[in-house]
Write a protein that holds these residues in place. Structure first.
Motif, PDB file in Angstrom:
ATOM      1  N   GLU A  83       0.824  -1.202   0.000  1.00  0.00           N
ATOM      2  CA  GLU A  83       0.000   0.000   0.000  1.00  0.00           C
ATOM      3  C   GLU A  83       0.863   1.258   0.000  1.00  0.00           C
ATOM      4  OE1 GLU A  83      -2.457  -3.355   1.420  1.00  0.00           O
ATOM      5  OE2 GLU A  83      -0.435  -2.637   1.880  1.00  0.00           O
ATOM      6  N   ASP A  84       2.021   1.204   0.667  1.00  0.00           N
ATOM      7  CA  ASP A  84       2.949   2.339   0.651  1.00  0.00           C
ATOM      8  C   ASP A  84       3.519   2.550  -0.745  1.00  0.00           C
ATOM      9  OD1 ASP A  84       2.696   2.735   3.469  1.00  0.00           O
ATOM     10  OD2 ASP A  84       4.068   1.055   3.780  1.00  0.00           O
ATOM     11  N   GLU A  87       1.018   4.401  -2.735  1.00  0.00           N
ATOM     12  CA  GLU A  87       1.057   5.828  -2.406  1.00  0.00           C
ATOM     13  C   GLU A  87       2.169   6.534  -3.165  1.00  0.00           C
ATOM     14  OE1 GLU A  87       2.042   8.449   1.556  1.00  0.00           O
ATOM     15  OE2 GLU A  87       0.407   6.986   1.683  1.00  0.00           O
ATOM     16  N   PRO A  93      -2.526   9.609  -1.306  1.00  0.00           N
ATOM     17  CA  PRO A  93      -2.463   8.973   0.011  1.00  0.00           C
ATOM     18  C   PRO A  93      -2.978   7.536  -0.002  1.00  0.00           C
ATOM     19  CG  PRO A  93      -3.390  11.187   0.173  1.00  0.00           C
ATOM     20  CD  PRO A  93      -3.302  10.853  -1.285  1.00  0.00           C
ATOM     21  N   ALA A  94      -2.302   6.687   0.736  1.00  0.00           N
ATOM     22  CA  ALA A  94      -2.707   5.282   0.791  1.00  0.00           C
ATOM     23  C   ALA A  94      -4.098   5.124   1.378  1.00  0.00           C
ATOM     24  CB  ALA A  94      -1.690   4.482   1.610  1.00  0.00           C
ATOM     25  N   GLU A  95      -4.458   5.966   2.356  1.00  0.00           N
ATOM     26  CA  GLU A  95      -5.778   5.835   2.972  1.00  0.00           C
ATOM     27  C   GLU A  95      -6.898   6.218   1.995  1.00  0.00           C
ATOM     28  OE1 GLU A  95      -3.844   9.678   4.598  1.00  0.00           O
ATOM     29  OE2 GLU A  95      -3.289   7.603   4.169  1.00  0.00           O
ATOM     30  N   THR A  96      -6.560   7.016   0.974  1.00  0.00           N
ATOM     31  CA  THR A  96      -7.543   7.332  -0.062  1.00  0.00           C
ATOM     32  C   THR A  96      -7.691   6.168  -1.033  1.00  0.00           C
ATOM     33  OG1 THR A  96      -7.054   9.701   0.078  1.00  0.00           O
ATOM     34  CG2 THR A  96      -8.131   8.935  -1.934  1.00  0.00           C
ATOM     35  N   PRO A  99      -9.393   2.436   1.164  1.00  0.00           N
ATOM     36  CA  PRO A  99     -10.287   2.785   2.280  1.00  0.00           C
ATOM     37  C   PRO A  99     -10.483   1.619   3.234  1.00  0.00           C
ATOM     38  CG  PRO A  99     -11.530   2.470   0.240  1.00  0.00           C
ATOM     39  CD  PRO A  99     -10.086   2.432  -0.130  1.00  0.00           C
ATOM     40  N   ARG A 100     -11.025   1.918   4.403  1.00  0.00           N
ATOM     41  CA  ARG A 100     -11.169   0.897   5.432  1.00  0.00           C
ATOM     42  C   ARG A 100     -12.184  -0.175   5.065  1.00  0.00           C
ATOM     43  NH1 ARG A 100     -10.970   4.337  11.166  1.00  0.00           N
ATOM     44  NH2 ARG A 100      -8.876   5.209  10.850  1.00  0.00           N
ATOM     45  N   GLU A 146     -10.297  11.141  -6.848  1.00  0.00           N
ATOM     46  CA  GLU A 146     -10.418  10.402  -5.593  1.00  0.00           C
ATOM     47  C   GLU A 146     -11.184   9.106  -5.802  1.00  0.00           C
ATOM     48  OE1 GLU A 146     -12.275  11.190  -1.175  1.00  0.00           O
ATOM     49  OE2 GLU A 146     -11.068  12.776  -2.103  1.00  0.00           O
ATOM     50  N   ARG A 150      -9.786   5.235  -5.214  1.00  0.00           N
ATOM     51  CA  ARG A 150     -10.458   4.186  -4.434  1.00  0.00           C
ATOM     52  C   ARG A 150     -10.673   2.951  -5.290  1.00  0.00           C
ATOM     53  NH1 ARG A 150     -13.444   8.500  -2.184  1.00  0.00           N
ATOM     54  NH2 ARG A 150     -15.102   8.173  -3.714  1.00  0.00           N
ATOM     55  N   SER A 170     -10.158  -5.910   3.751  1.00  0.00           N
ATOM     56  CA  SER A 170      -9.627  -4.550   3.846  1.00  0.00           C
ATOM     57  C   SER A 170      -8.288  -4.484   4.575  1.00  0.00           C
ATOM     58  CB  SER A 170     -10.636  -3.634   4.550  1.00  0.00           C
ATOM     59  OG  SER A 170     -10.913  -4.126   5.864  1.00  0.00           O
TER      60      SER A 170
END
Length: 349
Positions: A83-84, A87, A93-96, A99-100, A146, A150, A170
């Motif tokens: 995931e890094d 990014e 961003p990895a969190e974008t 997602p969870r 965005e 995702r 996830s």
């Protein structure tokens, strides 16, 4: 002169005044010299071996090192996750991108899972992924960056789910794989490192295929499917399967005899010697070092080839060594290659 410039490797002969050179390496050097820098000849050679035709800002191989957007890939592999790498390579961003929530599971995917039966996971990876992944929101013509991000993260998660033949999750990809294959947290670190080292590698055949498909305005899903098809070739990702077959044929205590007979018969040794790394594939060296000296069979195999040809292992051999070291299902070396490289394919797309 060619040896001193790193263009070919010499192996010692019985007579200390002589050196030996792998015939295939001499042929390749001669072909490269003949081709020169003519664009038409370079483009023709692309499909034959995979020499990049276009430059990319994503990955650089120079002086025996591999970098992702200027960051050393081996250094990143010590602690970073796939995931890094997304990014870094996707520049978001990895969190974008991840997602969870887990990707939605389509009913058609569930039905196809039931039909997969005992077929090797490496054989069912492409059809399962094609059914599991929707084309939206990953269309190349979308104006929502965005949403595209995702969708891209979901593609990687769905590919991992297809490899494991289970519902998408996830959790970090390496943890999903470790859990699916029933191995512990410490061993999951080896999977994490392997995925990072496979994330991208300039414009090889599969990445070039992904870019060609992307240029038509196709979805990112279509780019990954096309790249998977290219990866399945025996001169690309399926080299891991050739390594597996050869490994099974050799005497684990004395691989030299079998390898020597193979060379005398004019056959190559898959998984050794990479033209972009005259001093050895640093990805393979990093992964073999992480596996450690406990896996003696891999060390004997690699040492025997090195003595016979002067060639070092490539990432293909290292992935097979990792697969055997962790007792993962056969075909997992190819699956690790595909899942890790999917991040690079999406970046090229």
């Amino acid at each position: 002169a060619y040896v001193s410039r790193g263009l070919i490797k010499a192996a010692p002969a019985q007579d200390p005044r002589q050196s030996r050179y792998l015939a295939a390496a001499v042929d390749q050097l001669a072909e490269t010299r003949r081709r020169g820098r003519k664009p038409r000849e370079i483009a023709r050679a692309t499909l034959d071996w995979g020499m990049p035709v276009l430059e990319s800002a994503l990955t650089l191989i120079e002086n025996g090192r591999l970098s992702y957007r200027g960051q050393d890939a081996v250094d990143l592999s010590q602690t970073a996750a796939l995931e890094d790498m997304a990014e870094i390579l996707w520049a978001m961003p990895a969190e974008t991108a991840f997602p969870r929530r887990a990707p939605a599971q389509l009913k058609a995917y569930q039905r196809l899972l039931a039909l997969a039966g005992s077929a090797p996971p490496s054989d069912t990876l492409l059809p399962l992924f094609a059914v599991a992944a929707p084309d939206e929101p990953t269309s190349a013509w979308r104006t929502d960056p965005e949403g595209l991000a995702r969708g891209a993260g979901d593609l990687v998660r769905l590919l991992a789910a297809a490899a494991l033949r289970q519902a998408p999750g996830s959790a970090p990809i390496h943890r999903q794989l470790a859990s699916g294959w029933g191995i512990g947290a410490q061993q999951a670190g080896l999977i994490r490192q392997a995925l990072v080292l496979c994330a991208d590698h300039e414009l090889n055949a599969s990445s070039f295929t992904a870019r060609c498909v992307a240029s038509t305005g196709a979805s990112l899903k279509a780019c990954v499917i096309a790249a998977l098809a290219a990866l399945s070739g025996v001169r690309h990702g399926a080299v891991t399967m050739r390594v597996e077959r050869l490994w099974d044929m050799l005497d684990p205590d004395d691989p030299t005899t079998g390898l020597s007979e193979r060379l005398k018969a004019g056959e190559d040794i898959p998984g050794f010697g990479h033209q972009l790394y005259p001093d050895g594939d640093i990805r393979a060296a990093a992964l073999m070092a992480a596996i450690g000296p406990d896996f003696a069979a891999a060390a004997r195999f690699a040492d025997a080839v090195r003595q016979l040809t002067g060639q070092d292992p490539t990432i293909d051999f290292a992935l097979v060594a990792l697969r055997r070291h962790l007792s993962l299902p056969e075909g997992s070396a190819f699956l690790l290659f595909a899942i890790g490289r999917s991040v690079g394919w999406i970046a090229h797309g």
